[in-house]
Design an enzyme around this catalytic site. Structure first.
Site, PDB file in Angstrom:
ATOM      1  CB  CYS A  35      -0.925   0.015   1.213  1.00 33.27           C
ATOM      2  SG  CYS A  35      -2.177  -1.257   1.152  1.00 33.27           S
ATOM      3  CB  CYS A 105       1.749  10.373   7.147  1.00 31.74           C
ATOM      4  SG  CYS A 105       2.156  10.124   5.424  1.00 31.74           S
TER       5      CYS A 105
END
Ligand code: FES
Length: 293
Positions: A35, A105
């Site tokens: 991913c 993130c």
């Protein structure tokens, strides 16, 4: 080119706490190389249950490195209870912000931290698992995770959801479903606003307004008047004018003017609309009325 804050750049060029803690108490591994992002977070507790050391290894972009680095700084010196309260928004804020497209993130950092704490609490047995139904098969994102990023970050569009957890950013096949999840959460929020908002803040139809006035009289005003041998009847509603008639002791009381303004009008303004004003129907008999035609 992304616009990064100085703090992001600093943590990217000089990341803190890189590597793995020796004999860690907790290990959190999230994401996958397939991913494009992966993060392994390890920590060690001191004898008082405080996080004494934390390190990370990550595969990803500048933001992934900066968020992992700053997260290890943030959790050192905290108890697990304190660390567990850190949100992805806290991580992004600590860096002075992240480009919207890179917010996933910060979510990955929060997930790794939670996974590491869970791993510790399960005595090292538990590894990070997907919870709930997978909605985005391209990135392996579940309904639970999508709902969580929407709620915690007040997201309102599919693009935002993609930025925060990648769901929808591949083939696009799950975008319709993400849209529905957003709609459901917004529907819940709208319902909560109506429940918690003062009644006057909610736009009412005429019929709803009259019903609410009657309900307020029945529940908020009548019991107090009846306790003193009086009563009140709603005669009519003309726009914002509420016409009432006093009964029993109230009909003869010299303080009806006071009761009308300071009790009846005040309650109707509080519970129905702050634009209402009340007038007494002096011609009204003591007999119960139906509303005027
Ligand atoms: S299934 Fe979500 S982007 Fe492909």
């Amino acid at each position: 080119m992304w616009e990064y804050t100085d703090k992001v750049k600093d943590h990217f060029f000089n990341p803190h706490n890189v590597g793995e803690v020796e004999n860690p108490d907790g290990i959190g591994e999230v994401g996958s190389l397939a991913c494009g992002d992966a993060l392994k977070l390890t920590f060690k507790l001191d004898k008082n249950g405080i996080i004494a050391d934390a390190k990370f290894k990550t595969f990803g972009c500048a933001s992934a490195i900066a968020t992992s680095s700053v997260l290890t700084d943030m959790i050192k010196g905290l108890t697990l209870e304190e660390a567990a309260k850190i949100t992805n928004r806290d991580i992004a804020d600590y860096l002075g912000g992240l480009p919207e497209q890179k917010m996933h993130c910060s979510v990955m950092g929060r997930e790794a931290l939670e996974a590491a704490i869970e791993n510790y609490r399960s005595g090292g047995k538990k590894k990070h698992e997907l919870e709930g139904r997978v909605v985005c098969t391209c990135f392996g994102v579940t309904e639970n995770e999508i709902e969580r990023v929407i709620r915690e970050n007040n997201l309102t569009t599919v693009e935002q959801v993609t930025n925060y957890c990648k769901a929808g950013g591949g083939c696009g096949g799950c975008r319709g479903e993400i849209e529905k999840i957003i709609e459901n959460i917004q529907g819940e929020k709208a319902g909560r606003i109506i429940e918690t908002a003062p009644r006057w803040a909610v736009r009412l139809t005429n019929i709803q307004k009259i019903q609410l006035i009657q309900q307020t009289i029945n529940e908020q005003i009548r019991p107090a008047l009846r306790a003193h041998g009086g009563d009140i009847e709603l005669i009519d509603v003309e726009g914002n004018k509420v016409i009432v008639a006093f009964r029993g002791m109230c009909a003869q009381c010299k303080l009806t003017e006071f009761t009308m303004k300071d009790v009846v009008e005040a309650k109707l303004r509080e519970f129905v609309s702050d634009e209402l004003f009340v007038e007494e129907d002096k011609d009204s008999t003591q007999e119960p009325h139906n509303h005027r035609e």
